[in-house]
Design an enzyme around this catalytic site. Structure first.
Site: not given
Ligand code: EPU
Length: 320
Positions: A132, A208, A304
């Protein structure tokens, strides 16, 4: 109007370039000139048997661009389907999702520098891409504007699809899909995003709100003593990335709401504006989340989203 002429009429130090506006938290008033990027051309510059080199205007909508490429038989970007914003903004924060970052396909960036009043081409290796982040968010922040991005994309059938992200593969397994192709991945990514992330045009949000923090393995082992189930992804030797959403969720913020501001009930990392919340309300909410996560886990969450003051300068959460 030519960019050079625009900056003859506008003080570059007192202006802000807006892409799609989907990753900024704006104050109620902006005391500067806002320039909306509308360069929308797309040119096939070169091709080989297995790839294309295309030059794309900064103002092109990102998702339309991804769909256009897939229709042409050019792959690679399908995991980044439905990300809001514009092509020109994509390298700035090195957009990423479902196991892929745009850096992987950026060949170079055309950059108009305020100081020189001319364009130059910055090659991907000079863009200092990282999670990012890029040179455009750091050394080159507010020094100029991206007018075009060159992408080198593989033609379909000439690369391996990226199914490394757990939830992508589990969705494919769940639906028992066979003969997966790039268009199917795009559709699956759209379905997952629609099920987890609120659409900005319907419910105000900037995706995010925090980056996923990178911690060292010693810290991870410490956390695992209390939370053996913690999810983590190795990033480099001795460092792991942990999901901010998980930390925030464990602190009980998911689905919580106060007045017009809240944390989304399907993804704890997304802060939503139910209508009428000010920048201060959102920052106050985010600062409380940041404080709570730090108190509970000793982990600092870095925003972010770009938080701006009235002069368009980036500010942090504490500047309330
Ligand atoms: N999780 C929770 N609670 C929640 C949501 C998620 O515990 O409410 C845990 C789950 O264990 C899950 C893990 O967090 O396995 C990761 O969640 P998710 O796959 O939804 O992805 P994220 O890490 O929260 C990142 C990016 C997103 C991108 C997704 C999918 C960042 C800051 N965010 O989110 O990017 O769409 O992966 O690849 O890196 C953005 O940058 O605006 C964005 C939406």
């Amino acid at each position: 109007m030519e960019l050079r002429q625009v900056f003859e009429l506008t003080d570059s130090q007192n202006s802000y370039i807006l892409g799609g506006g989907s990753n900024v938290l704006l104050p109620r008033y902006l005391d500067l000139t806002v320039l909306k990027m509308e360069i929308d051309d797309l040119e096939l510059v070169d091709q080989t048997k297995s790839s294309v080199l295309i030059k794309v205007g900064s103002g092109v909508n990102w998702h339309s661009f991804v769909l256009y490429c897939l229709d042409q038989g050019w792959g690679g970007l399908e995991n980044l389907s439905l990300i809001p914003g514009t092509v020109g903004a994509s390298p700035i924060q090195n957009i990423g999702a479902y196991g892929l970052e745009v850096a992987q396909f950026v060949d170079s960036v055309v950059y108009f520098s305020y100081a020189d009043q001319r364009e130059s081409v910055i090659h991907a290796r000079e863009c200092k891409f990282s999670y990012r982040s890029s040179v455009f968010k750091n050394e080159l922040a507010n020094q100029g504007v991206i007018t075009h991005v060159y992408f080198r994309l593989p033609k379909m059938g000439h690369y391996d699809l990226n199914l490394s992200y757990g939830s992508l593969q589990s969705e494919i397994d769940r639906k028992e899909l066979q003969n997966i192709d790039a268009k199917m991945i795009s559709q699956i990514v759209c379905d997952i995003r629609r099920s987890k992330l609120p659409e900005p045009s319907k419910l105000g949000n900037a995706g995010s709100f925090f980056k996923n923090p990178i911690i060292n393995e010693v810290q991870l082992e410490e956390l695992q003593k209390t939370y053996p189930e913690i999810v983590y992804y190795p990033v480099s030797s001795g460092k792991v990335k942990i999901p901010a959403a998980w930390l925030i969720d464990r602190c009980g913020w998911k689905g919580r709401r106060r007045g017009a501001v809240g944390s989304y009930n399907k993804q704890a990392l997304v802060i939503v504006n139910y209508g009428g919340a000010s920048s201060e309300d959102v920052r106050q909410w985010a600062a409380e989340i940041q404080g709570d996560v730090f108190d509970n886990f000793g982990v600092f969450l870095e925003p972010e989203v770009n938080i701006l003051d009235e002069k368009g300068r980036k500010i942090d959460l504490k500047s309330l």
